[in-house]
Design a protein around this motif. Structure first.
Motif, mmCIF file in Angstrom:
data_model
loop_
_atom_site.group_PDB
_atom_site.id
_atom_site.type_symbol
_atom_site.label_atom_id
_atom_site.label_comp_id
_atom_site.label_asym_id
_atom_site.label_seq_id
_atom_site.Cartn_x
_atom_site.Cartn_y
_atom_site.Cartn_z
ATOM 1 N N PHE A 67 36.676 21.816 -6.441
ATOM 2 C CA PHE A 67 35.316 21.651 -6.969
ATOM 3 C C PHE A 67 35.221 20.269 -7.579
ATOM 4 N N GLU A 68 34.319 19.447 -7.049
ATOM 5 C CA GLU A 68 34.194 18.075 -7.555
ATOM 6 C C GLU A 68 32.760 17.834 -8.005
ATOM 7 N N LYS A 69 32.643 17.284 -9.217
ATOM 8 C CA LYS A 69 31.336 17.064 -9.821
ATOM 9 C C LYS A 69 30.603 15.909 -9.127
ATOM 10 N N MET A 70 31.354 14.882 -8.773
ATOM 11 C CA MET A 70 30.759 13.687 -8.192
ATOM 12 C C MET A 70 30.422 13.927 -6.716
ATOM 13 N N PRO A 71 29.630 13.044 -6.164
ATOM 14 C CA PRO A 71 29.235 13.252 -4.758
ATOM 15 C C PRO A 71 30.399 13.126 -3.769
ATOM 16 N N ARG A 100 37.832 6.394 -7.001
ATOM 17 C CA ARG A 100 36.599 5.946 -6.372
ATOM 18 C C ARG A 100 35.627 5.354 -7.381
ATOM 19 N N TYR A 101 35.525 6.017 -8.533
ATOM 20 C CA TYR A 101 34.490 5.616 -9.482
ATOM 21 C C TYR A 101 35.016 4.730 -10.585
ATOM 22 N N GLY A 102 36.289 4.486 -10.609
ATOM 23 C CA GLY A 102 36.869 3.650 -11.647
ATOM 24 C C GLY A 102 37.451 2.368 -11.082
ATOM 25 N N ILE A 103 38.340 2.514 -10.132
ATOM 26 C CA ILE A 103 39.081 1.332 -9.672
ATOM 27 C C ILE A 103 38.208 0.460 -8.771
ATOM 28 N N PRO A 104 38.108 -0.808 -9.090
ATOM 29 C CA PRO A 104 37.245 -1.695 -8.315
ATOM 30 C C PRO A 104 37.753 -1.884 -6.888
ATOM 31 N N GLU A 105 36.846 -2.194 -6.010
ATOM 32 C CA GLU A 105 37.162 -2.311 -4.588
ATOM 33 C C GLU A 105 38.117 -3.449 -4.271
ATOM 34 N N TYR A 106 38.062 -4.512 -5.103
ATOM 35 C CA TYR A 106 38.958 -5.621 -4.787
ATOM 36 C C TYR A 106 40.416 -5.217 -4.972
ATOM 37 N N ARG A 107 40.639 -4.110 -5.682
ATOM 38 C CA ARG A 107 42.001 -3.593 -5.769
ATOM 39 C C ARG A 107 42.225 -2.488 -4.746
ATOM 40 N N PHE A 160 29.580 1.984 -17.107
ATOM 41 C CA PHE A 160 29.133 0.850 -16.308
ATOM 42 C C PHE A 160 29.829 0.845 -14.948
ATOM 43 N N ILE A 161 31.133 1.031 -14.991
ATOM 44 C CA ILE A 161 31.887 0.997 -13.733
ATOM 45 C C ILE A 161 31.457 2.143 -12.825
ATOM 46 N N THR A 162 31.319 3.320 -13.410
ATOM 47 C CA THR A 162 30.939 4.482 -12.623
ATOM 48 C C THR A 162 29.580 4.261 -11.972
ATOM 49 N N ARG A 163 28.662 3.792 -12.753
ATOM 50 C CA ARG A 163 27.330 3.536 -12.212
ATOM 51 C C ARG A 163 27.422 2.551 -11.065
ATOM 52 N N PHE A 164 28.216 1.527 -11.308
ATOM 53 C CA PHE A 164 28.370 0.488 -10.290
ATOM 54 C C PHE A 164 28.918 1.079 -8.994
ATOM 55 N N HIS A 165 29.969 1.915 -9.144
ATOM 56 C CA HIS A 165 30.597 2.455 -7.952
ATOM 57 C C HIS A 165 29.794 3.555 -7.285
ATOM 58 N N ARG A 166 28.909 4.167 -8.022
ATOM 59 C CA ARG A 166 28.028 5.147 -7.393
ATOM 60 C C ARG A 166 26.945 4.445 -6.589
ATOM 61 N N GLY A 167 26.933 3.126 -6.726
ATOM 62 C CA GLY A 167 25.955 2.371 -5.956
ATOM 63 C C GLY A 167 24.651 2.196 -6.701
ATOM 64 N N GLU A 168 24.641 2.488 -7.982
ATOM 65 C CA GLU A 168 23.409 2.288 -8.745
ATOM 66 C C GLU A 168 23.189 0.802 -8.978
ATOM 67 N N GLU A 169 21.966 0.497 -9.207
ATOM 68 C CA GLU A 169 21.606 -0.908 -9.467
ATOM 69 C C GLU A 169 22.179 -1.316 -10.828
ATOM 70 N N VAL A 170 23.041 -2.264 -10.865
ATOM 71 C CA VAL A 170 23.489 -2.765 -12.159
ATOM 72 C C VAL A 170 23.320 -4.271 -12.180
ATOM 73 N N SER A 171 23.020 -4.763 -13.355
ATOM 74 C CA SER A 171 22.986 -6.223 -13.463
ATOM 75 C C SER A 171 23.496 -6.604 -14.829
ATOM 76 N N VAL A 172 24.053 -7.766 -14.927
ATOM 77 C CA VAL A 172 24.533 -8.235 -16.223
ATOM 78 C C VAL A 172 23.924 -9.593 -16.512
ATOM 79 N N GLY A 173 23.880 -9.906 -17.777
ATOM 80 C CA GLY A 173 23.320 -11.189 -18.172
ATOM 81 C C GLY A 173 24.319 -12.309 -17.994
ATOM 82 N N LYS A 174 24.015 -13.413 -18.615
ATOM 83 C CA LYS A 174 24.887 -14.570 -18.446
ATOM 84 C C LYS A 174 26.195 -14.419 -19.204
ATOM 85 N N LYS A 175 26.034 -13.936 -20.415
ATOM 86 C CA LYS A 175 27.220 -13.895 -21.266
ATOM 87 C C LYS A 175 27.599 -12.437 -21.542
#
Lengths: 640, 1406
Positions: free
Chosen positions: B236-240, B247-254, B324-339
């Protein structure tokens, strides 16, 4: 070859008995003189190149004296005063007879009625300062009872006639008139127990062997005396070898053996030589070999020299050694009485046990039972050593309090020292503290205070002995002598030694003491043979009586006796130092500095703690002090 | 022997009846009361040195342990104490347990070495890293993944994200750097995914269904391993999607998502169901799951972020990093500012920072301690730095103000905390402000405790409560694993726990989990339970084993060739921040295989069978509390097959006793005292330089890895890749039972153990000799024949089976039609199974129609077959091998160099001798047994009849014969008496060279014994008067009544493994199976019916040598040779070759291209005895199973299959589906095998033929009561003296005799191809007496030429007094110098056996 009959024995006994009586007279009389020189290994080793016997022979011959007979006898016991010489009649004892000059003085004095010479060569009591000339008046001998050693130091050990003259071979004669069962019964009734240390009833052991299935049977005299400082068996074999042979022959008759072995060590060449000589003579006289004394009983004895492994004193290891294998024990049962040498029933008795046998057979069980205590009958020979004024071999009835041994006989500790314990029973024995000195020396009483009879070594310890160091010394001995077969003895003792080393180096912790005690219990209760089972004795008994010393080492990093080198420092007392420079000159590592006439100091970083400075200082200005006197310093140093 | 008297004892209060005379330990072990023991081995004398088996014993009121029950009671060793009626034995009292632990601790102080490789121990999943690295090195990527998946799943993922704890402990790290294990794994796993992933074989579903909550690495792992235990699983998995934090934590570049997807799908086995997007507690209740499933594994991870608890944390620009990471990996729209500010120093902080960097921000990581204390992986920090992430150390936010103003404070480091990290302390008044567009808080996560509470899982301080050893929660059927249990940890730890949970769930369902829990907690209290249950034992050895490792500086690396670690290759930082592509660059196959060759394969070969390691585990010895001190002594690698490492020795002395009591040598001894004690080879010499016979009985009993099989160019194989097979040794006729540990896929015999069968003989350990133990590698020789070959134009060509068999069938039919069936001959084989020999002779008789079938028994024991049949009516060993030695008072060995030819038989003889039996040896050579014998009769070769005749002369003269036996049971005594009347010892002395008095002594000793056995071999049979020799021995035995009782008889030791069986199966020209004469019309009729043929020849066929000779005479046109090598084995080699060449058609069916096969027209590749099923009948008529360890190599086939197929091509249909079916037929036609079935053999029944029917227990001793002749009487035969055929003369002054050496077998076809055996002996030799050598000017090792009238060979001189003057000895194993080029082909007139044992030769130095 002349084979003795009963008649011959009686004749010789009368003839030589008379001569011995004459020799033993206490009153100085004119006429024939007997000079008895101690031929024991101890006296020989402290003497010069020529033995006292040879010196006397030479001087007497040179001087052409006729009515003086020089006899080389066995150990005369007061070994610390040797080489010893006795003059009979009269029993005048000369001590420290090392050189020809002294011998000449003595020989010259013989002409007079007054055979005494200068004080230095007579016994001087360390407590009273009194010079005592006659043996029977010297406290060392006065408190002893000589049964086993009765002939040792009195008769010529190479003369079977003298032995018979002193009552020898009448025990065998009587035994051969009895059935073997009756002999066993007699020995059993005497209450004789094994003198090797375990105290098993000898009669019972014989009975088991007699009843065991298997032919031929064997009897073995165990003369593999391995305890450091113990030499009772050596003295017995050197001083009265015929008694051992007679005892072993009786044992052979009783259990139904036709072959006996005397197992001794290669380090006892003289004992082996004298025993072998005695065997030869006994064979020639028909007292050994085929049809002894004309009976159906035939018995032969072979001397086997072990290579000096301590564990070979253990019965099963000893058997393996005779069989030509490495001397390693095997589990019991089966006991040797059931399956021993070459798998046959075998009795192994300590030499001293067998020394008693002929006497018991000669004089009867009742006589023997009259000596000693109810459960521990007879006498026991001890080798006294350590911090004592007089030391040597002593024989006392079993049950004699320790106090009599160390205080009455050995005259206590040398001046300036206080006894605190005796270590009894060899390297696996225990330490009995001074508060138990009135305990009688018998098997049960000693065990109740954590010591064992062992083979009879007694080492007196005074305040200058560190009990942790003593325990370490003995564990080092037993760990090196472990045969290496069973895990607890081989590895457990090493672990104990490591812990003791840590403690004496000031690196021990409280848990180490607990671990040590635990290990000691495990080794004691799980080892395969007697060596391992008793080896923790010194640790366990010192932990019982001297735990405070252990705790001083681990908690305060202090050795109260100032023995453990890592825990002490040599220190020059400022007020006592005169700046004489002797210490600095003698220091092998140049650790001492100071200008002449001014206070000298020792650099503890350089000092190797050899103690030379302390020994050479004429003003007693060098002392030992605790290396870690203050806790702060202690912490700092332990960080390094 | 059978004292069935019983005594009553109690063990731990339970009353038992045990046989009298057994030891307490044996009684306890056999009654199921396990008592630990290290120095005890059944079959060896107990010595009681390890002290582990200490117990307490009470008899009546008396304790045998001196002080009794108090804590100072001394132990009694159970192994050395015999049971006694009324004994009460206590094996598990607290003090005893304590002693055992202490003793184990003592052992462990001195036992040093790597138990397993440190990398394995460091890996939370304990994967067998050295093995998979080795497989990668060999290019076996699927296989390497198979090894990985024994311990963990998702290898491609782990190859990217694992922190590689293994590498941190790698011993190679002491040199140029650890092996790049992770990269190697990544390479192999990627290759595996690319080429279709390796999948495990699945066990059937067992009807239990487990729910796994959470589809992250832990949950996936639990599901995978649960399925391998036979559970059905639903995740039973909560995520899609599955994958959890991967999947939802480790970034793709790794971790590229493509790899993740593939790897996950490779772990979703049939029987694992997944439901995603379902939240337990919301979409379905936890209780519903519990009630619907048979167990639950909670693997929900740790997703809840810790709070900072500072003002302003709720402001919109402040966000939790994980979210933030989870949202990012779920494919949600994320954006960050300059700093961007990232708060925290862990891996998540790095991930957030690096993602933000890739989204184009200027990122600063704020961490309250210094860089050194950062919990993030070093590499992560480095890479972040490379990518331009900035760091602000020793600072922490104290408030977030509106508008992106972050108030911070500076910190300093104080005292270390409980984890050893120095505590940060704020510096007062150091506050400062920083501007930020986004702040991400990543100061750690925790499992969601509120969730557990909601579900009803017991919690404590927000954490789930569970047992650390078993992962079980107080709910019982619910287990919790991974981050959900432990808080955030690594992927590999979660995966490891998933596997552990599967193990524990399995135990739970077997009702054993409570015990497991106790066992894990205090194992020393449950040692008997552990040994009673193999599963529990395996479990604790898997999850909590004791392991020792070499410390730094303890290993000698001088043999290691330096090789640098491959550099870590990553994309350029400037490039990689531009996208999310994988950072790490791939390596080439060459690089990776080179890298894996750096693995030093640390660990101990005995790790899986080390009793000491087991005890250290079960007594919970704390590795770290021990001050390890290796024992003295260096590793001894001087032997070709055995390695001794004193540092692992615990001095249990088992090897010493095995060497002395089993092998009878005493090479190993104990030396030294105290802690310097060690096991040494004789006189402290290197083992390889002693008289060690390399039997390996020492290593069989070693309870540690102190004595192991030496590996040369062989990898270590751990238990998980091996299986054990029990079979019968393929070498000599003793028929030792072997347990092979084999690696089936790689066809490797890893280890061989003898199997102890004390139903037949007590006091053995299951011994073997060097060949059985170390000589089975021939099955993998590259020389093995793998395809059928047909010779065309003088060259072999590989063909198909169809082509080969149809060709053979065609040619044979053609020749049969042209010349008649008797122009065809067949050689069966004593190396093949009973079933194969049966089929072969059936083929020759029923299909070809000839009795021309024979085998090599002709060359070794034909005299026996003829002689004993005449004397006793039946021709086989009369007694069994153990019986002839152990039950005899006198053993008379004549013409047998038993220690070399039948080593295990010699062990029994030596043991009997040691235990008191008298040994008489007659031999021309002073062989090993002769040196030990009580009486040694050194006879001149070929004069046996004179010796035995003179012995009988003495026995009759002195009235020592058994009058009653002779009268009641024999015929022909008068003739015998007359024939030996003139054979006086004095007469014999002149002929034999043995003094008359010694002959008399031997005669008296033999005759006076209560039971005396005769043991002989080819020294008796291989003579032109071999039958005369055998008859003489039979006469001697009957004369003294030494037949038909234990410890007696006439016992020919058969040479080959199945020579007895081949005879029984009628691979002989004169009989049908079961010795039914072909000349008997009844028998012919019977077999015609049985075989469904209307013709069988009733004419005796030709023997081997006759068939060979028959070629020249034109009688034989074709030969079919199965598993024989007559070129080397038959006399007069040169002539044999000529004859074989003259054949019209020669078929050879063998496992190797033998010297004979090279002459063949067709060569058929056969399977070896390790590759097929069947039975062998050993020398003492015992029928034993042969079992398959490997698949047949190449396209080779078992001989029975080949013959069966061939018959079909010839129009005769055999259709056996298995050898056991053939045995069914055998037992119907051969009465002596009437009761032999596979079923009975599998049950462990010991069957010596005759076994008349299914209820017949077999006949260990023949001729009890009556002989096998119809009238039941034995026959004496008058044997006139006959000497050797060839006598030495001036030209050929030496008598040459031939035989075998220990290390080689027969023509060397097998043994010469075994590395170990060839290392031990590799040169052909001739033994020459020192005096002869001196005269000839020959030195030891010189090359010499040995010539006879028939030919010459070149060999090396071996100067030894084993041979007397005038006699030389050669062995016939060496094809480069075939001894049989020299032997004459003169035959015994009755048995047709050649005279191998005496030839006249000359010797010249070259």
């Amino acid at each position: 070859m002349e084979r003795y009959t009963e008649k011959d024995l009686i004749r010789i006994r009368e003839e030589y008995g008379r001569r011995l009586e004459e020799r033993k007279k206490r009153k100085i009389e004119p006429g024939k003189k007997y000079i008895l020189t101690c031929g024991g290994t101890s006296c020989l080793s402290i003497g010069g190149e020529k033995s006292t016997y040879e010196l006397f022979k030479k001087v007497v011959a040179e001087k052409g004296i006729e009515d003086v007979e020089v006899i080389n006898v066995g150990c005369m016991r007061m070994c610390s005063e040797g080489p010893l010489v006795a003059l009979y009649p009269g029993g005048v004892l000369y001590t420290r007879v090392k050189d020809e000059e002294t011998v000449r003085t003595i020989v010259d004095a013989l002409k007079e009625d007054n055979p005494y010479i200068d004080e230095d060569h007579h016994y001087k009591d360390p407590l009273t300062g009194e010079v005592i000339h006659h043996m029977w008046e010297i406290p060392f001998f006065k408190y002893q009872e000589s049964i086993i050693l009765g002939r040792v130091g009195l008769i010529d050990p190479t003369s079977i006639e003298e032995y018979i003259g002193a009552g020898g071979y009448f025990g065998l004669l009587r035994a051969l008139r009895m059935t073997p069962q009756e002999v066993i019964e007699e020995i059993y009734n005497s209450g004789l127990r094994g003198r090797g240390g375990a105290g098993f009833p000898t009669g019972l052991k014989w009975k088991f062997a007699r009843q065991a299935q298997g032919e031929p049977k064997y009897v073995i005299a165990n003369g593999d005396e391995g305890d450091p400082g113990a030499y009772m068996n050596r003295a017995e074999m050197e001083g009265d070898p015929f008694a051992l042979i007679e005892g072993l022959t009786i044992a052979g008759y009783a259990v139904g053996a036709s072959k006996g072995y005397i197992y001794t060590r290669a380090e006892y060449p003289l004992a082996a030589e004298l025993v072998e000589h005695a065997i030869q003579v006994a064979k020639e006289k028909g007292l050994l070999g085929q049809n002894i004394l004309g009976t159906d009983f035939s018995f032969d004895i072979e001397v086997f020299k072990g290579a000096g492994a301590f564990v070979c004193g253990e019965e099963t290891a000893l058997i393996a050694s005779i069989e030509g294998k490495a001397g390693r024990p095997r589990p019991r049962p089966p006991f040797p009485a059931q399956k021993g040498l070459w798998g046959r029933p075998t009795v192994i008795n300590n030499v001293e046990t067998l020394m008693n046998v002929a006497l018991i057979m000669e004089r009867g069980a009742e006589w023997f039972k009259g000596i000693g205590t109810q459960k521990s009958t007879g006498t026991k020979v001890f080798a006294l050593a350590g911090s004592l004024n007089v030391s040597g071999l002593v024989e006392v009835p079993l049950g004699t309090p320790i106090k009599v041994l160390v205080e009455d006989i050995a005259r206590g500790a040398p001046q300036g020292h206080t006894l605190k314990a005796v270590q009894m029973g060899g390297p696996s024995g225990g330490c009995v503290p001074i508060e138990h000195f009135d305990v009688g020396i018998d098997y049960e009483s000693l065990r109740s205070v954590g010591a064992i009879m062992g083979s009879g070594g007694v080492i007196a310890l005074d305040e200058s002995s560190c009990m942790v160091d003593v325990a370490k010394f003995f564990i080092e001995f037993t760990k090196n002598e472990s045969c290496g077969q069973c895990t607890p003895c081989r590895d457990g003792l090493v672990e104990m030694y490591d812990i003791l080393t840590r403690i004496t180096e000031g690196k021990g912790k409280r848990e180490d003491v607990e671990k040590l005690e635990k290990l000691a219990t495990v080794v004691k209760n799980t080892s395969l043979c007697g060596l391992g089972q008793t080896a923790p004795g010194p640790v366990l008994s010192t932990l019982t009586y001297f735990k405070d010393e252990y705790m001083e080492h681990v908690e305060n990093k202090r050795c109260p006796a100032k023995v453990c080198l890592p825990l002490i420092e040599y220190y020059i007392l400022p007020y006592a130092c005169k700046g004489c420079t002797i210490c600095a000159k003698n220091c092998p590592v140049n650790a001492i500095s100071g200008d002449p006439g001014k206070l000298h100091t020792i650099d503890p970083e350089v000092c190797i703690k050899c103690g030379t400075c302390m020994a050479v200082c004429p003003f007693d200005a060098v002392v030992k002090k605790d290396a870690y006197e203050e806790r702060g310093e202690l912490y700092e140093r332990s960080q390094h | 022997m059978n004292f069935m008297k019983e005594v009553s004892i109690k063990i731990n209060g339970i009353p038992l009846k045990v046989p009298e005379g057994t030891t307490v330990l044996d009684a306890a072990l056999e009654s199921g009361f396990y008592i630990p023991h290290l120095c005890h081995e059944k079959g060896l004398t107990p010595v009681g040195v390890c002290r582990m088996c200490g117990v307490k014993i009470k008899v009546g009121d008396r304790w045998l342990n001196k002080d009794g029950t108090d804590k100072n009671s001394m132990i009694i060793t159970a192994c050395t104490t015999k049971v006694q009626d009324g004994m009460e034995i206590f094996t598990e009292t607290p003090d005893i347990l304590d002693y055992r632990r202490q003793i184990m601790e003592m052992n462990m102080v001195h036992h040093c070495g790597d138990c397993i490789a440190p990398c394995i121990d460091a890996c939370p999943a304990h994967s067998d890293i050295p093995t998979y690295l080795r497989l990668i090195k060999e290019g076996k990527y699927h296989e390497s993944v198979a090894v990985m998946k024994k311990s963990y799943i998702l290898p491609a993922v782990l190859g990217r994200v694992c922190p590689a704890f293994c590498e941190m402990k790698c011993h190679r790290g002491e040199l140029e750097g650890a092996v790049s294990i992770r990269q190697a794994k990544k390479f192999a796993a990627d290759w595996d995914l690319e080429h279709g992933p390796w999948m495990p074989t699945l066990p059937p579903l067992r009807g239990k269904h487990i729910a796994v909550i959470g589809g992250g690495p832990g949950g996936l792992s639990a599901a995978y391993y649960l399925r391998l235990k036979g559970f059905e699983v639903t995740i039973f998995e909560k995520m899609p999607k599955l994958g959890g934090m991967l999947r939802y934590g480790i970034p793709e570049y790794r971790l590229p998502r493509e790899v993740l997807d593939k790897d996950i799908s490779a772990s979703l086995l049939y029987g694992i169901h997944t439901i995603t997007g379902i939240e337990v507690g919301k979409d379905i209740s936890f209780d519903d799951i519990r009630s619907q499933f048979d167990g639950v594994v909670v693997a929900t991870g740790a997703w809840r972020s810790r709070k900072m608890n500072v003002p302003g944390e709720d402001l919109p620009y402040v966000e939790v990093g994980v979210d933030f990471i989870t949202r990012f990996h779920r494919g949600e729209e994320v954006s960050v500012g300059k700093k961007v500010l990232v708060i925290g120093g862990g891996d998540v902080a790095m991930d957030v920072a690096r993602i933000a960097r890739r989204l184009g921000a200027d990122v600063t990581v704020v961490y309250r301690r210094s860089k050194a204390e950062m919990p993030a992986h070093e590499l992560e920090v480095l890479e972040a730095e490379e990518e331009g992430v900035k760091f602000q150390f020793l600072a922490t936010p104290v408030a977030f103000h509106e508008g992106g103003k972050v108030e911070m404070v500076k910190m300093k480091l104080g005292e270390p905390d409980e984890r050893g990290r120095r505590r940060p302390i704020p510096i007062e008044g150091s506050n400062f402000f920083v501007e930020a567009d986004n702040v991400f808080i990543a100061i750690g996560q925790v499992p969601d405790g509120t969730l557990f509470e909601k579900w009803g899982l017991p919690t404590q301080r927000g954490r789930a409560v569970y047992d650390e050893n078993t992962l079980q929660t107080p709910l019982g059927d619910v287990f919790i694993i991974g981050d959900a249990a432990t808080g955030p940890r690594t992927v590999i730890e979660a995966i490891a726990q998933g596997r552990k949970a599967a193990d524990m769930m399995d135990m739970y369902h077997k009702g054993k989990l409570d015990l497991v829990k106790s066992v894990f907690r205090e194992p020393w209290k449950y040692v008997p339970d552990i040994y009673a249950d193999g599963e529990i034992k395996k479990l604790i050895m898997e999850w909590k084993p004791y392991n020792h490792f070499y410390k730094e500086g303890e290993i000698d690396y001088s043999d290691i060739k330096p090789k640098q670690r491959i550099p870590h290759r990553r994309r350029d930082p400037e490039e990689r921040v531009k996208d999310f592509g994988e950072i790490e660059l791939p390596y080439t196959e060459e690089e990776i295989r080179g890298e894996t060759s750096r693995c030093m394969e640390c660990g101990c070969d005995a790790a899986d069978r080390c009793t000491l390691r087991e005890y250290a585990t079960f007594f919970a010895i704390d590795y770290n509390s021990i001050d390890h001190k290796p024992r003295k002594g260096e590793k001894d690698t001087s032997s070709a097959v055995i390695e001794i490492d004193p540092k692992k020795c615990i001095l249990c002395e088992k090897c010493i006793r095995a060497c002395e009591e089993i092998t009878g040598l005493g090479i190993l001894t104990l030396a030294g005292r105290g802690e310097d004690t060690q096991v040494v080879a004789w006189m402290g010499n290197p083992l390889g330089e002693t008289a060690c016979v390399s039997c390996g009985n020492c290593l069989q009993v070693c309870p540690t890895g102190a004595i192991i099989k030496k590996r040369v160019d062989e990898p270590r194989e751990r238990d998980h890749r091996t299986k054990t097979v029990r079979t019968t040794c393929p070498y000599c006729g003793v028929g030792c039972q072997l347990e092979l540990r084999v690696q089936p896929e790689e066809r490797r015999v890893v280890e061989v153990y003898g199997v102890h069968d004390d139903k037949e003989v007590n006091g053995t350990i299951g011994e073997t000799c060097v060949k059985g133990r170390f000589g089975l590698d021939f099955v993998n020789s590259p020389d093995r024949l793998k395809k059928p070959l047909i010779k065309r134009n003088g060259k072999f060509e590989e063909v198909s089976w169809y082509e080969a068999l149809s060709y053979v069938a065609g040619r044979l039919t053609e020749i049969k039609e042209k010349y008649g069936p008797d122009a065809i001959g067949g050689f069966a084989s004593a190396k093949c199974t009973n079933e194969e020999n049966y089929l072969f002779q059936k083929f020759m008789r029923a299909v070809i129609g000839t009795n021309n079938v024979d085998h090599c028994a002709r060359l070794c024991h034909a005299s026996t077959v003829t002689g004993l049949a005449r004397a006793f009516g039946s021709a086989a060993m009369t007694n069994t091998i153990p019986d002839l030695a152990l039950d005899a008072n006198v053993i008379f060995v004549i013409g047998s160099n038993t220690t070399e030819t039948h080593p295990v038989t010699s062990y029994y003889i030596r043991r009997a001798h040691r235990e008191g039996a008298t040994l008489i040896v007659a031999d021309p050579r002073k062989i090993d047994l002769a040196r030990e014998a009580n009486i040694f009769l050194q006879i001149k070769p070929g004069t046996d009849i004179a010796l035995i005749g003179a012995m009988m002369h003495v026995i009759i003269r002195e009235g020592l014969w058994d009058k009653e036996f002779v009268k009641e049971r024999t015929l022909g005594f008068e003739e015998l008496a007359a024939s030996v009347k003139d054979m006086t010892p004095q007469w014999a002395e002149k002929i034999t060279g043995v003094s008359a008095s010694l002959i008399e002594e031997a005669a008296r000793t033999y005759a006076k014994a209560d039971s005396a056995s005769i043991v002989y071999a080819m020294g008796i049979t291989q003579h032109a008067h071999g039958v005369g020799n055998v008859l003489s021995l039979a006469n001697l035995a009957m004369l003294t009544g030494n037949v038909g009782k234990p410890g007696s008889g006439v016992n020919p030791l058969r040479g080959q493994n199945n020579v007895q069986g081949a005879c029984d199966m009628a691979a002989l020209p004169n009989v049908f199976p079961g010795y039914q004469k072909v000349t008997d019309p009844e028998a012919v009729k019977k077999f015609m019916e049985a075989w469904h043929v209307d013709y069988l020849s009733s004419k005796k066929g030709l023997t081997i040598v006759e068939m060979v000779h028959g070629v020249k005479e034109g009688k034989i046109k074709a030969l079919y040779i199965m598993g024989e090598n007559p070129v080397l084995s038959d006399p007069n080699t040169d002539e044999v070759i000529e004859n074989l060449k003259a054949l019209e058609f020669l078929v050879v069916q063998d496992i190797f291209m033998t010297e004979t096969a090279e002459l063949a027209d067709v060569v058929l590749p056969a399977a070896s005895s390790l590759e097929k099923e069947g039975t062998f009948t050993n020398s003492d008529r015992r029928i034993q199973r042969v079992r398959k360890a490997f698949e047949p190599v190449g396209s080779s086939k078992p001989d029975w299959v080949i013959i069966q197929e061939l018959t079909r091509y010839m129009g005769y249909h055999m259709h056996y589906s298995s050898p056991s079916e053939i045995m069914e037929e055998i037992r119907r036609v051969a009465p002596i095998y009437g009761g032999v079935t596979y079923e009975r053999l599998e049950k462990g029944e010991i069957l010596h033929w005759p076994v008349r029917d299914l209820s017949d227990p077999g006949t260990p001793i023949l001729h009890v009561g009556k002989f096998a002749h119809p009238d039941g009487k034995g026959r004496f035969h008058a044997v006139p003296y006959q000497g050797p055929w060839e006598e030495p003369d001036e030209e050929y002054p030496f008598i040459m005799t031939t035989g075998r050496v220990l290390e080689h077998f027969h023509t060397g076809t097998m043994t010469r191809r075994v590395r170990a055996l060839n290392d031990l002996k590799h040169k052909p030799f001739v033994q020459i007496n020192p005096e002869d050598a001196k005269k000839l000017g020959i030195k030891d090792g010189d090359k010499v030429r040995v010539s006879s009238r028939r030919g010459s060979v070149e060999v090396y001189a071996w100067i030894t007094d084993v041979v007397p003057r005038g006699v030389v000895f050669m062995s016939f194993h060496f094809k480069e110098a075939p001894a049989n080029r020299l032997t004459p082909d003169v035959l015994d007139p009755y048995a047709k056996i050649p005279e191998y044992k005496v030839s006249a030769v000359k010797i010249e130095k070259i």
